[in-house]
Design a protein around this motif. Structure first.
Motif, PDB file in Angstrom:
ATOM      1  N   PRO A   1       1.407  -0.843  -5.674  1.00  0.00           N
ATOM      2  CA  PRO A   1       2.167  -0.823  -6.931  1.00  0.00           C
ATOM      3  C   PRO A   1       1.278  -0.923  -8.177  1.00  0.00           C
ATOM      4  O   PRO A   1       1.508  -1.749  -9.071  1.00  0.00           O
ATOM      5  N   LEU A   2       0.252  -0.090  -8.254  1.00  0.00           N
ATOM      6  CA  LEU A   2      -0.652  -0.140  -9.408  1.00  0.00           C
ATOM      7  C   LEU A   2       0.074   0.222 -10.705  1.00  0.00           C
ATOM      8  O   LEU A   2      -0.361  -0.180 -11.795  1.00  0.00           O
ATOM      9  N   HIS A   3       1.171   0.966 -10.584  1.00  0.00           N
ATOM     10  CA  HIS A   3       1.921   1.364 -11.779  1.00  0.00           C
ATOM     11  C   HIS A   3       2.539   0.171 -12.488  1.00  0.00           C
ATOM     12  O   HIS A   3       2.927   0.280 -13.665  1.00  0.00           O
ATOM     13  N   GLU A   4       2.636  -0.968 -11.811  1.00  0.00           N
ATOM     14  CA  GLU A   4       3.220  -2.154 -12.440  1.00  0.00           C
ATOM     15  C   GLU A   4       2.245  -2.872 -13.365  1.00  0.00           C
ATOM     16  O   GLU A   4       2.655  -3.726 -14.157  1.00  0.00           O
ATOM     17  N   LEU A   5       0.978  -2.554 -13.270  1.00  0.00           N
ATOM     18  CA  LEU A   5      -0.036  -3.259 -14.047  1.00  0.00           C
ATOM     19  C   LEU A   5      -0.017  -2.817 -15.510  1.00  0.00           C
ATOM     20  O   LEU A   5       0.050  -1.634 -15.817  1.00  0.00           O
ATOM     21  N   GLU A   6      -0.109  -3.794 -16.405  1.00  0.00           N
ATOM     22  CA  GLU A   6      -0.040  -3.521 -17.846  1.00  0.00           C
ATOM     23  C   GLU A   6      -1.441  -3.465 -18.455  1.00  0.00           C
ATOM     24  O   GLU A   6      -1.680  -4.016 -19.525  1.00  0.00           O
ATOM     25  N   MET A   7      -2.334  -2.806 -17.789  1.00  0.00           N
ATOM     26  CA  MET A   7      -3.716  -2.648 -18.266  1.00  0.00           C
ATOM     27  C   MET A   7      -4.257  -1.368 -17.669  1.00  0.00           C
ATOM     28  O   MET A   7      -3.697  -0.855 -16.702  1.00  0.00           O
ATOM     29  N   PRO A   8      -5.342  -0.815 -18.219  1.00  0.00           N
ATOM     30  CA  PRO A   8      -5.945   0.374 -17.599  1.00  0.00           C
ATOM     31  C   PRO A   8      -6.411   0.062 -16.181  1.00  0.00           C
ATOM     32  O   PRO A   8      -6.870  -1.041 -15.886  1.00  0.00           O
ATOM     33  N   VAL A   9      -6.295   1.054 -15.306  1.00  0.00           N
ATOM     34  CA  VAL A   9      -6.684   0.916 -13.908  1.00  0.00           C
ATOM     35  C   VAL A   9      -7.803   1.907 -13.597  1.00  0.00           C
ATOM     36  O   VAL A   9      -7.707   3.098 -13.942  1.00  0.00           O
ATOM     37  N   LEU A  10      -8.849   1.406 -12.967  1.00  0.00           N
ATOM     38  CA  LEU A  10      -9.943   2.232 -12.456  1.00  0.00           C
ATOM     39  C   LEU A  10      -9.842   2.240 -10.929  1.00  0.00           C
ATOM     40  O   LEU A  10      -9.876   1.177 -10.306  1.00  0.00           O
ATOM     41  N   THR A  11      -9.687   3.420 -10.334  1.00  0.00           N
ATOM     42  CA  THR A  11      -9.699   3.512  -8.878  1.00  0.00           C
ATOM     43  C   THR A  11     -11.070   3.997  -8.413  1.00  0.00           C
ATOM     44  O   THR A  11     -11.717   4.813  -9.067  1.00  0.00           O
ATOM     45  N   LEU A  12     -11.483   3.473  -7.266  1.00  0.00           N
ATOM     46  CA  LEU A  12     -12.764   3.822  -6.677  1.00  0.00           C
ATOM     47  C   LEU A  12     -12.559   4.180  -5.208  1.00  0.00           C
ATOM     48  O   LEU A  12     -11.614   3.705  -4.576  1.00  0.00           O
ATOM     49  N   PRO A  13     -13.452   4.984  -4.625  1.00  0.00           N
ATOM     50  CA  PRO A  13     -13.388   5.182  -3.173  1.00  0.00           C
ATOM     51  C   PRO A  13     -13.659   3.862  -2.458  1.00  0.00           C
ATOM     52  O   PRO A  13     -14.457   3.050  -2.931  1.00  0.00           O
ATOM     53  N   HIS A  14     -12.987   3.628  -1.321  1.00  0.00           N
ATOM     54  CA  HIS A  14     -13.279   2.396  -0.585  1.00  0.00           C
ATOM     55  C   HIS A  14     -14.153   2.668   0.631  1.00  0.00           C
ATOM     56  O   HIS A  14     -14.318   1.805   1.494  1.00  0.00           O
ATOM     57  N   GLY A  15     -14.746   3.845   0.688  1.00  0.00           N
ATOM     58  CA  GLY A  15     -15.721   4.177   1.721  1.00  0.00           C
ATOM     59  C   GLY A  15     -16.757   5.104   1.146  1.00  0.00           C
ATOM     60  O   GLY A  15     -16.924   5.175  -0.075  1.00  0.00           O
ATOM     61  N   ALA A  16     -17.443   5.812   2.010  1.00  0.00           N
ATOM     62  CA  ALA A  16     -18.505   6.728   1.564  1.00  0.00           C
ATOM     63  C   ALA A  16     -17.880   8.003   1.023  1.00  0.00           C
ATOM     64  O   ALA A  16     -17.875   9.050   1.664  1.00  0.00           O
ATOM     65  N   GLY A  17     -17.317   7.920  -0.154  1.00  0.00           N
ATOM     66  CA  GLY A  17     -16.649   9.066  -0.744  1.00  0.00           C
ATOM     67  C   GLY A  17     -15.249   9.237  -0.216  1.00  0.00           C
ATOM     68  O   GLY A  17     -14.626   8.322   0.318  1.00  0.00           O
ATOM     69  N   HIS A  18     -14.710  10.446  -0.372  1.00  0.00           N
ATOM     70  CA  HIS A  18     -13.351  10.758   0.077  1.00  0.00           C
ATOM     71  C   HIS A  18     -13.474  11.776   1.205  1.00  0.00           C
ATOM     72  O   HIS A  18     -13.400  12.990   0.984  1.00  0.00           O
ATOM     73  N   HIS A  19     -13.646  11.284   2.430  1.00  0.00           N
ATOM     74  CA  HIS A  19     -13.894  12.199   3.538  1.00  0.00           C
ATOM     75  C   HIS A  19     -12.781  12.220   4.585  1.00  0.00           C
ATOM     76  O   HIS A  19     -12.870  12.975   5.543  1.00  0.00           O
ATOM     77  N   LYS A  20     -11.748  11.395   4.394  1.00  0.00           N
ATOM     78  CA  LYS A  20     -10.639  11.392   5.355  1.00  0.00           C
ATOM     79  C   LYS A  20      -9.373  11.946   4.721  1.00  0.00           C
ATOM     80  O   LYS A  20      -9.155  11.828   3.510  1.00  0.00           O
ATOM     81  N   LEU A  21      -8.531  12.535   5.563  1.00  0.00           N
ATOM     82  CA  LEU A  21      -7.217  12.961   5.131  1.00  0.00           C
ATOM     83  C   LEU A  21      -6.295  11.745   5.020  1.00  0.00           C
ATOM     84  O   LEU A  21      -6.495  10.738   5.699  1.00  0.00           O
ATOM     85  N   ARG A  22      -5.297  11.847   4.156  1.00  0.00           N
ATOM     86  CA  ARG A  22      -4.417  10.706   3.887  1.00  0.00           C
ATOM     87  C   ARG A  22      -3.590  10.351   5.118  1.00  0.00           C
ATOM     88  O   ARG A  22      -2.903  11.201   5.684  1.00  0.00           O
ATOM     89  N   ALA A  23      -3.696   9.082   5.528  1.00  0.00           N
ATOM     90  CA  ALA A  23      -2.949   8.618   6.692  1.00  0.00           C
ATOM     91  C   ALA A  23      -1.466   8.476   6.351  1.00  0.00           C
ATOM     92  O   ALA A  23      -1.092   8.028   5.259  1.00  0.00           O
ATOM     93  N   THR A  24      -0.614   8.858   7.309  1.00  0.00           N
ATOM     94  CA  THR A  24       0.828   8.714   7.172  1.00  0.00           C
ATOM     95  C   THR A  24       1.365   7.971   8.399  1.00  0.00           C
ATOM     96  O   THR A  24       0.622   7.683   9.339  1.00  0.00           O
TER      97      THR A  24
END
Length: 388
Positions: free
Chosen positions: A96-119
């Protein structure tokens, strides 16, 4: 003329806090990543960091307790979403990052973006961390800045979430920078591990049924049984494995290997030291494989979830180039003949940017509207790890 009062210092504070950063975590993986990147704020008493848990992940078990064990200042979510913070940093676009009342910086949590989105049923045809499902809410792009580790990731972002592309900024990977900075002190990491003159073999598994641990759960036991006393074996498990199954169950599954000398690397902030110290790495399609290959470590793949990997990514290229471990063959002979992935420097160039810590610190201070400290922002070596 007296200086202006600090903007964030409270009545009982001692430090002259001017800005406050919120570290947002949903999983142990996110916490591990944040603790790796926040040293770019070291020594600056103008900036205070607090943490909050964003609910909703299947891998959030005991996460608040883990934060308290790191001696972090923890805010509950209702307190965190208010106006007491100047910037939120999240190694994930989920939650729920949209609830935050401040700017948000997102970062990769691994070695870049190498996986497809898990569902719930498998994976989507979108890059994890760069999809509209993760970066947008009710038609609005949530992050103020989408941090990328390499310019090539802009292509995927423009395809999967074009509205977020103008907010992208290529930072690099501070974790990889810290690993590189640690290599000259490799003997210190080996001494702390008790490796000595032994050959250190690091097994590393991502999470899920296609991972090394999911496909080759007995490999640690087989290695410690097959290798003589002048070898040391250490096992690194993805934090999601720890969160899902917990330590008692994991140690039960590994009982024979642990009895025979396996080093089980703790769930948080210790895999980096094991990787620096390693002579050979055996892994899968997790980030640690990418780091190992980029560092020039001899690498063997004991599993590889091709269907979870972004086609054309550096990880997909690694999967094509790296040699497979034949678990039915002579394990020692294969370990002794292991070599770095062919053209591993090209893989590193395709995955990472230079000056990552400098880039990230500059970005954070611009978002905080503070001048950067006068001291440089070098990559700090990773923490030592000594088995208990």
């Amino acid at each position: 003329m007296p200086s202006a009062e600090p903007q964030r210092a409270e009545r009982w504070d001692t430090a002259p806090v001017e800005r406050r950063v919120l570290g947002v975590v949903r999983t142990l993986t996110a916490l591990d990543r944040l603790l790796d990147v926040l040293p770019v704020l070291a020594d600056d008493m103008r900036v205070e960091t607090r943490f909050a848990v964003a609910a909703g992940s299947e891998f959030a078990a005991n996460l608040t307790d883990q934060l308290h064990r790191t001696q972090a200042r923890v805010a509950d979510w209702e307190q965190a979403i208010g106006k007491d913070f100047d910037l939120a940093i999240s190694p994930s676009g989920n939650g729920p990052l949209h609830e935050l009342e401040m700017p948000v910086l997102t970062l990769p949590h691994g070695a870049g973006h190498h996986k497809l989105r898990a569902t719930e049923s498998g994976v989507a045809e979108e890059v994890s961390g760069l999809s509209a499902a993760q970066l947008m809410h009710e038609g609005r792009v949530v992050p103020a800045v989408v941090g990328l580790s390499h310019p090539s990731q802009l292509i995927a972002l423009r395809r999967d979430c074009p509205a977020a592309a103008p907010r992208a900024e290529v930072i690099g990977d501070p974790c990889f920078a810290r690993l590189q900075a640690s290599l000259p002190m490799r003997e210190q990491y080996r001494a702390a591990l008790g490796t000595g003159r032994r050959k250190l073999v690091v097994l590393a598994s991502t999470w899920g049924p296609h991972s090394l641990f999911g496909r080759q759960g007995g490999l640690a036991r087989d290695l410690v049984a097959a290798l003589p006393a002048d070898y040391q074996v250490a096992l690194v498990l993805h934090p999601n494995i720890w969160s899902r199954h917990e330590g008692l169950q994991i140690r039960t599954w590994l009982q024979a290997a642990l009895r025979d000398g396996l080093v089980l690397v703790p769930r948080l902030r210790k895999w980096q030291a094991a990787l620096v110290a390693a002579d050979v790495v055996i892994s899968d399609h997790g980030s640690l494989s990418c780091y190992a290959a980029a560092l020039g470590k001899p690498l063997l793949l004991a599993a590889f979830g091709t269907g979870e990997v972004v086609p054309g990514s550096p990880m997909a290229l690694l999967g094509e180039r790296a040699k497979r471990l034949d678990t039915t063959g002579d394990l020692r002979a294969q370990i002794d003949s292991a070599r770095p992935v062919p053209d591993h420097q090209q893989l590193a160039d395709l995955a990472f940017q230079d000056r990552a810590c400098e880039r990230l610190r500059g970005l954070i201070y611009r978002q905080l509207d503070l001048p950067e400290p006068p001291w440089p922002a070098p990559a700090a070596p990773v923490d030592l790890f000594s088995p208990g």
